[in-house]
Scaffold this motif. Structure first.
Motif, PDB file in Angstrom:
ATOM      1  N   ALA A 132       0.829  -1.213   0.000  1.00 16.50           N
ATOM      2  CA  ALA A 132       0.000   0.000   0.000  1.00 16.50           C
ATOM      3  C   ALA A 132       0.862   1.261   0.000  1.00 16.50           C
ATOM      4  O   ALA A 132       0.568   2.227  -0.708  1.00 16.50           O
ATOM      5  CB  ALA A 132      -0.942   0.007   1.205  1.00 16.50           C
ATOM      6  N   ILE A 133       1.935   1.267   0.775  1.00 13.08           N
ATOM      7  CA  ILE A 133       2.820   2.429   0.846  1.00 13.08           C
ATOM      8  C   ILE A 133       3.613   2.563  -0.453  1.00 13.08           C
ATOM      9  O   ILE A 133       3.769   3.665  -0.998  1.00 13.08           O
ATOM     10  CB  ILE A 133       3.772   2.328   2.059  1.00 13.08           C
ATOM     11  N   ASP A 134       4.116   1.448  -0.972  1.00 11.39           N
ATOM     12  CA  ASP A 134       4.870   1.469  -2.225  1.00 11.39           C
ATOM     13  C   ASP A 134       4.021   2.049  -3.353  1.00 11.39           C
ATOM     14  O   ASP A 134       4.483   2.915  -4.108  1.00 11.39           O
ATOM     15  CB  ASP A 134       5.331   0.053  -2.580  1.00 11.39           C
ATOM     16  N   ARG A 135       2.781   1.606  -3.456  1.00  9.89           N
ATOM     17  CA  ARG A 135       1.897   2.079  -4.525  1.00  9.89           C
ATOM     18  C   ARG A 135       1.594   3.559  -4.362  1.00  9.89           C
ATOM     19  O   ARG A 135       1.594   4.317  -5.331  1.00  9.89           O
ATOM     20  CB  ARG A 135       0.625   1.239  -4.562  1.00  9.89           C
ATOM     21  N   LEU A 136       1.338   3.998  -3.155  1.00 10.48           N
ATOM     22  CA  LEU A 136       1.043   5.408  -2.907  1.00 10.48           C
ATOM     23  C   LEU A 136       2.256   6.274  -3.227  1.00 10.48           C
ATOM     24  O   LEU A 136       2.137   7.315  -3.889  1.00 10.48           O
ATOM     25  CB  LEU A 136       0.612   5.606  -1.452  1.00 10.48           C
ATOM     26  N   ALA A 137       3.430   5.847  -2.794  1.00  9.74           N
ATOM     27  CA  ALA A 137       4.651   6.608  -3.067  1.00  9.74           C
ATOM     28  C   ALA A 137       4.920   6.676  -4.571  1.00  9.74           C
ATOM     29  O   ALA A 137       5.284   7.728  -5.096  1.00  9.74           O
ATOM     30  CB  ALA A 137       5.836   5.993  -2.323  1.00  9.74           C
ATOM     31  N   ARG A 138       4.738   5.571  -5.280  1.00  6.72           N
ATOM     32  CA  ARG A 138       4.982   5.561  -6.723  1.00  6.72           C
ATOM     33  C   ARG A 138       3.961   6.434  -7.468  1.00  6.72           C
ATOM     34  O   ARG A 138       4.300   7.145  -8.410  1.00  6.72           O
ATOM     35  CB  ARG A 138       4.976   4.139  -7.273  1.00  6.72           C
ATOM     36  N   TYR A 139       2.714   6.382  -7.052  1.00  8.30           N
ATOM     37  CA  TYR A 139       1.676   7.212  -7.670  1.00  8.30           C
ATOM     38  C   TYR A 139       2.017   8.695  -7.490  1.00  8.30           C
ATOM     39  O   TYR A 139       1.998   9.474  -8.448  1.00  8.30           O
ATOM     40  CB  TYR A 139       0.318   6.882  -7.043  1.00  8.30           C
ATOM     41  N   ASN A 140       2.347   9.080  -6.255  1.00  7.97           N
ATOM     42  CA  ASN A 140       2.679  10.480  -6.007  1.00  7.97           C
ATOM     43  C   ASN A 140       3.995  10.869  -6.678  1.00  7.97           C
ATOM     44  O   ASN A 140       4.178  12.015  -7.087  1.00  7.97           O
ATOM     45  CB  ASN A 140       2.694  10.766  -4.505  1.00  7.97           C
ATOM     46  N   ARG A 141       4.909   9.908  -6.813  1.00 13.51           N
ATOM     47  CA  ARG A 141       6.155  10.171  -7.532  1.00 13.51           C
ATOM     48  C   ARG A 141       5.852  10.469  -9.000  1.00 13.51           C
ATOM     49  O   ARG A 141       6.447  11.378  -9.595  1.00 13.51           O
ATOM     50  CB  ARG A 141       7.088   8.961  -7.403  1.00 13.51           C
TER      51      ARG A 141
END
Length: 190
Positions: A132-141
């Motif tokens: 969940a954190i990886d996906r959120l960080a990548r989306y915001n990146r």
């Protein structure tokens, strides 16, 4: 579209917590995140900082960092981004953890500072994260890269991502404090 999701921090049990008054302050700060009144977190932070000249117990340091991070969300909701940034910077100085970095990256995106957001997001992605954190960080990146004009980089990040991140129970939605959206970047206008 900016995924307006930030990390809500559970405030841990404190080494100094021996009475129900402190437990009530912790509960009040947790609840404050859904509103625009920072006073419940102010009270907890003052109690933690006032209990000794310096917060030294690891659980108290962690609690103070999370209380500061939670209060920053209240400040963002109220539109006081400077106070939010100050709290996040203080929290990160005490406890440099992923959730607080994610919150600061969110704030940087809100303030149209994609290079600063990218720095925090890259730091998060240096180590393996829960999905969940990886996906959120990548989306915001990807949003930050788009705002910086790196459409190819954003596209590559979105391809790694697959689908947009899901909201997990440890993440809390936060509406933008300022209306409007930039069609080009999806980052809310200031």
């Amino acid at each position: 579209m900016l995924l307006l999701v930030v990390s809500l921090h559970p405030i841990p049990a404190l080494a100094s917590a021996h009475d129900s008054e402190l437990t009530d302050l912790i509960d009040g700060c947790r609840s404050a995140v859904s509103g625009a009144d920072p006073r419940p977190c102010d009270l907890l932070i003052a109690e933690l900082e006032g209990s000794t000249d310096a917060v030294t117990e690891p659980s108290d340091v962690e609690a103070l960092a999370h209380a500061l991070s939670n209060r920053s969300l209240v400040f963002v909701r109220a539109g006081d981004h400077e106070a939010a940034r100050n709290d996040l910077d203080r929290a990160l100085a005490l406890l440099p953890v992923t959730g607080i970095l994610l919150n600061r990256a969110y704030l940087e995106l809100m303030d149209r500072r994609p290079a600063a957001a990218l720095t925090d997001l890259d730091e998060i992605l240096k180590t393996p994260q829960p999905p969940a954190i990886d996906r959120l960080a990548r989306y915001n990146r990807a949003l930050a890269l788009t705002a910086l004009g790196d459409v190819a980089g954003a596209d590559a990040e979105l391809r790694r991502l697959g689908e947009p991140p899901e909201i997990s129970p440890d993440l809390a939605p936060l509406p933008p404090p300022v209306p409007g959206n930039s069609a080009a970047t999806g980052i809310p206008d200031r």
